[in-house]
Design an enzyme around this catalytic site. Structure first.
Site, short mmCIF file in Angstrom:
data_model
loop_
_atom_site.label_atom_id
_atom_site.label_comp_id
_atom_site.label_asym_id
_atom_site.label_seq_id
_atom_site.Cartn_x
_atom_site.Cartn_y
_atom_site.Cartn_z
N CYS A 115 2.31 0.89 -3.19
CA CYS A 115 1.21 0.85 -2.22
C CYS A 115 1.53 0.01 -0.99
O CYS A 115 0.94 0.20 0.08
CB CYS A 115 -0.04 0.28 -2.89
N HIS A 130 -5.13 6.56 -8.08
CA HIS A 130 -4.22 7.47 -7.39
C HIS A 130 -3.22 8.03 -8.41
O HIS A 130 -3.04 7.47 -9.49
CB HIS A 130 -3.42 6.73 -6.30
#
EC number: 3.5.3.-
Length: 270
Positions: free
Chosen positions: A261, A171
């Site tokens: 996250c 990501h």
């Protein structure tokens, strides 16, 4: 110099880790970081939540989802705007994670938010969305997020400038972080500084071998939540005037996750 009152969010959602986390998406390099232990993961999650509480952030904890081994990484399910009362609902690029987002829909609806779901062929995961306090949102194109997904983000939040760039990792937030006051952090040589400079951002570069430390969480007022064990990054940030709070999250890093996250913020600026 770090300023005061620059927190991006006052409240986050978190989700407790499932026992099925042993089947999380990962690769051998990250998996080798820690042998999975549900007890250890639960203990690390608890400390993470305590760190957020200690920073004055309200944490709404959600129960585990055993059918979704990666569901502890709740950031990926949505992007929530507290100011606009709008939320973008993710469509996962990882097929095994599709369905997780459905477990936050009722929560978003109960908050009275206008929900913009990402529709096929679009994909977007929250880990590819870097929100800053300067009215700029960096959106990463990755194996998990495509241009159609980013277009949904742009439509949902017209009050900010959404800038697209290629993510250099799973990501965008895997190796790129925000530190407040138009300052970003990443590994040396990973991103071209001019990409950020033209938007008025400075880039602090950390050693390549500590690149995972760029997945950090800015808590406001100069405080930074950093994964434990990255001493060079900690020392460098302290030299820049930041106050470091560490959290051991090795169990989650073995699943290619990081500090950002594990929480789903309600962004004040969006």
């Amino acid at each position: 110099m770090v300023g005061m009152g620059d927190r991006l969010f006052n409240m986050v959602f978190t989700r407790r880790p499932p026992q099925s986390m042993s089947r999380c998406i990962s690769d051998p390099g990250y998996r080798a970081a820690a042998r999975f232990s549900y007890e250890e993961a639960s203990a690390q999650y608890k400390v993470y939540v305590e760190r957020l509480h200690s920073a004055g952030i309200t944490v709404k904890e959600l129960g585990p989802l055993e059918d979704y081994p990666d569901s502890v990484f709740i950031q990926d399910t949505a992007v929530i705007g507290g100011g606009s009362r709008v939320a973008v609902l993710a469509r996962f690029g990882a097929p095994s994670r599709r369905g997780e987002e459905g477990h936050v829909v009722s929560i978003l609806s109960s908050m009275g938010l206008e929900i913009h779901p990402v529709k096929p062929p679009g994909t977007l995961e929250g880990g590819d969305v870097l929100v800053t306090g300067e009215g700029v949102v960096f959106a990463g194109l990755s194996s998990r997020t495509n241009r159609e997904g980013v277009e949904t983000l742009k439509t949902a939040f017209p009050n900010v400038n959404v800038e697209t760039l290629n993510a250099k990792g799973l990501h965008l937030l895997s190796h790129l972080g925000y530190l407040g006051k138009a300052t970003l952090i990443s590994a040396e040589g990973l991103y071209d500084k001019s990409i950020f400079k033209r938007h008025g951002f400075d880039l602090i570069e950390i050693p390549w071998e500590e690149r995972d430390a760029a997945n950090l969480l800015y808590l406001g007022e100069g405080r930074v939540l950093l994964p434990a064990g990255y001493n060079q990054t900690r020392d460098l940030l302290e030299q820049h005037g930041f106050r470091i709070v560490e959290a051991e999250i090795r169990q989650f890093m073995a699943c290619m996750g990081g500090v950002t996250c594990l929480s789903l913020p309600i962004y004040n600026i969006l």
